[in-house]
Structures are given as structure tokens and as C-alpha cells.
Design a protein around this motif. Sequence first.
Motif, PDB file in Angstrom:
ATOM      1  N   HIS A  11       0.674  -1.083   0.021  1.00  0.00           N
ATOM      2  CA  HIS A  11      -0.116   0.012   0.152  1.00  0.00           C
ATOM      3  C   HIS A  11       0.872   1.273  -0.088  1.00  0.00           C
ATOM      4  N   LYS A  12       0.231   2.462  -0.165  1.00  0.00           N
ATOM      5  CA  LYS A  12       0.968   3.905  -0.229  1.00  0.00           C
ATOM      6  C   LYS A  12       0.174   4.719   0.395  1.00  0.00           C
ATOM      7  N   LYS A  13       0.661   5.763   0.707  1.00  0.00           N
ATOM      8  CA  LYS A  13       0.021   6.873   1.512  1.00  0.00           C
ATOM      9  C   LYS A  13      -0.884   7.456   0.621  1.00  0.00           C
ATOM     10  N   ASN A  14      -2.006   8.118   0.941  1.00  0.00           N
ATOM     11  CA  ASN A  14      -3.181   8.857   0.212  1.00  0.00           C
ATOM     12  C   ASN A  14      -3.598   9.856   0.954  1.00  0.00           C
ATOM     13  N   GLY A  15      -2.911  10.910   1.433  1.00  0.00           N
ATOM     14  CA  GLY A  15      -3.619  11.758   2.077  1.00  0.00           C
ATOM     15  C   GLY A  15      -3.855  11.697   3.506  1.00  0.00           C
ATOM     16  N   LYS A  16      -4.687  12.738   4.263  1.00  0.00           N
ATOM     17  CA  LYS A  16      -5.050  12.478   5.552  1.00  0.00           C
ATOM     18  C   LYS A  16      -6.411  13.011   5.771  1.00  0.00           C
ATOM     19  N   VAL A  17      -7.109  12.098   6.797  1.00  0.00           N
ATOM     20  CA  VAL A  17      -8.796  12.577   6.772  1.00  0.00           C
ATOM     21  C   VAL A  17      -8.837  12.646   8.298  1.00  0.00           C
ATOM     22  N   ASN A  18      -9.220  13.940   8.558  1.00  0.00           N
ATOM     23  CA  ASN A  18      -9.304  14.402  10.274  1.00  0.00           C
ATOM     24  C   ASN A  18      -8.084  13.814  10.975  1.00  0.00           C
ATOM     25  N   GLY A  19      -6.921  14.400  10.242  1.00  0.00           N
ATOM     26  CA  GLY A  19      -5.746  14.326  10.947  1.00  0.00           C
ATOM     27  C   GLY A  19      -5.236  12.938  10.971  1.00  0.00           C
ATOM     28  N   ARG A  20      -5.578  12.012  10.523  1.00  0.00           N
ATOM     29  CA  ARG A  20      -5.266  10.602  10.337  1.00  0.00           C
ATOM     30  C   ARG A  20      -4.744  10.268   9.052  1.00  0.00           C
ATOM     31  N   GLN A  21      -3.751   9.237   8.992  1.00  0.00           N
ATOM     32  CA  GLN A  21      -2.808   8.989   7.800  1.00  0.00           C
ATOM     33  C   GLN A  21      -4.233   8.102   7.137  1.00  0.00           C
ATOM     34  N   ARG A  22      -4.174   8.318   5.787  1.00  0.00           N
ATOM     35  CA  ARG A  22      -5.026   7.656   4.830  1.00  0.00           C
ATOM     36  C   ARG A  22      -4.009   6.855   3.982  1.00  0.00           C
ATOM     37  N   TYR A  23      -4.313   5.480   3.768  1.00  0.00           N
ATOM     38  CA  TYR A  23      -3.701   4.431   2.693  1.00  0.00           C
ATOM     39  C   TYR A  23      -4.427   3.954   1.486  1.00  0.00           C
ATOM     40  N   LYS A  24      -3.626   3.774   0.605  1.00  0.00           N
ATOM     41  CA  LYS A  24      -4.574   3.207  -0.591  1.00  0.00           C
ATOM     42  C   LYS A  24      -3.740   1.725  -0.915  1.00  0.00           C
ATOM     43  N   CYS A  25      -4.501   0.673  -0.943  1.00  0.00           N
ATOM     44  CA  CYS A  25      -3.898  -0.641  -1.323  1.00  0.00           C
ATOM     45  C   CYS A  25      -3.506  -0.868  -2.623  1.00  0.00           C
TER      46      CYS A  25
END
Length: 226
Positions: A11-25
Motif C-alpha cells: 500500500h501507499k500513503k494517500n493523504g489525511k482524513v481528520n488528521g489521520r493518515q490515509r492509505y491506498k492498497c
Amino acid sequence: MNCPKCNSFNHKKNGKVNGRQRYKCHDCGYNFSVELKSTAFPQSVKRQALQLYLEGLGFRSIGRFLGVSHVSVQKWIKKFGQELEDLKSENEMDIVELDELHTYIANKKYCWIWIAVDRVGKKFINCSFGSRGTETGMKLWDKLKGIDIRQGMTDYWKAYAEFIPGDIHIKSKSETFTVEGYNSIFRHFLARLRRKTKCYTKSLEMLKYSILLLMKYRNNELTMID
């Protein structure tokens, strides 16, 4: 940390949502966020830190009591101050008392805190920060413009006569007993305002947050339990 849908570690990092790191598989394209850290403290602990602070403890004492870093405590208090709403007040007040007290910031830089209280309602109304001159007093008086004040009680400090209308202004040390008592609340319940203390204010910002938080707390306008 694996993808919760396909259990892939690709997976890779894909921005942040409400201050929490978001990932994309990469394998299934699923977007997911990280769980809260196991070391994150719940809001109830932060509220407890705030209450201890407003009962007179310093950051380091609170940190030892709760088993957290005093830096974390300082950040929590600052955030509570940043999210603070305006103090509530009535449209009419029979008697408003005004007074000023001094403290220090950083390397013994003087700072005066001007305070207005409602004698009848037994509440803090508002405050201003700066010198002991007329300009700082006028800032406080401007904050009271929406209130119909019947009488304004002060001591004999000359600056008051510059902005309080003469027809409602009463100068007498015996008529400022309420606000002087409220001044002592600051000295007693804020470690940074005590005389001969190891706790001191490093920034005007934290002093303002501390004063306003204590005002809200003593006015019963601050929710301590979520």
C-alpha cells in the motif's frame, strides 16, 4: 499494517482524513485509515488535566499525577484555550466592578490584566491584557459596550475616568470588594500567577488562554465531562 480488505501489505500513503493518515492498497484499490495510536490519551484524561490545571496545579505536577509528559499537558491546555467560546453575559447589569492586577511574562516583562465582574450575578464578564494605561482599559470597556451598565465601580486609578461615563462612574476602594476577591481567585487557582512561584508565563498567548479558561470554569460555563 495490512489492508483490512485483502490483508495485503502492498500500500501507499494517500493523504489525511481528520488528521489521520490515509492509505491506498495497490492490490485491491481499497482506501483505509490508520487506527488511533495505542498511546493516544482519551479526551477524559485531557479534561482531567484541564480541571487539575484550573484547580491550581502546574504542568509538571499534572504530568506527574497523570503519568504523562508536561509538554503534552501544555499542548492540551493550549488547545482547550484555542477552542474556547466567548464568555456569556446578560444584556443588563446593575453594578460592574473593574480592577487590574499585574503579572510577568518571560524575563520579568510586566503585563497588566484588566478585569470586569458582575457584582450581583457573581460572575466574570471579560478581561483585557497590556499595560496599566488607558488604552488597555478602553479595550476592556469596548468589550462591555453591548451591556447596559447602571453603575461602574472602580478604585481611584486615573485611567478609569478616561473611558467610563461620569454619570455611572463611582470611585471608591470600598466598592471594589467583589472584583478584588475575584483577583485573588486568579492568584490562588492559577499557578502561573502566584507570587514567588517556580511556575511562570512564557507567552502572552498562554496567559490569555489560562485567564479565559479559569473565567469560564468559575462561571460554570466550561464542560468538564464529555
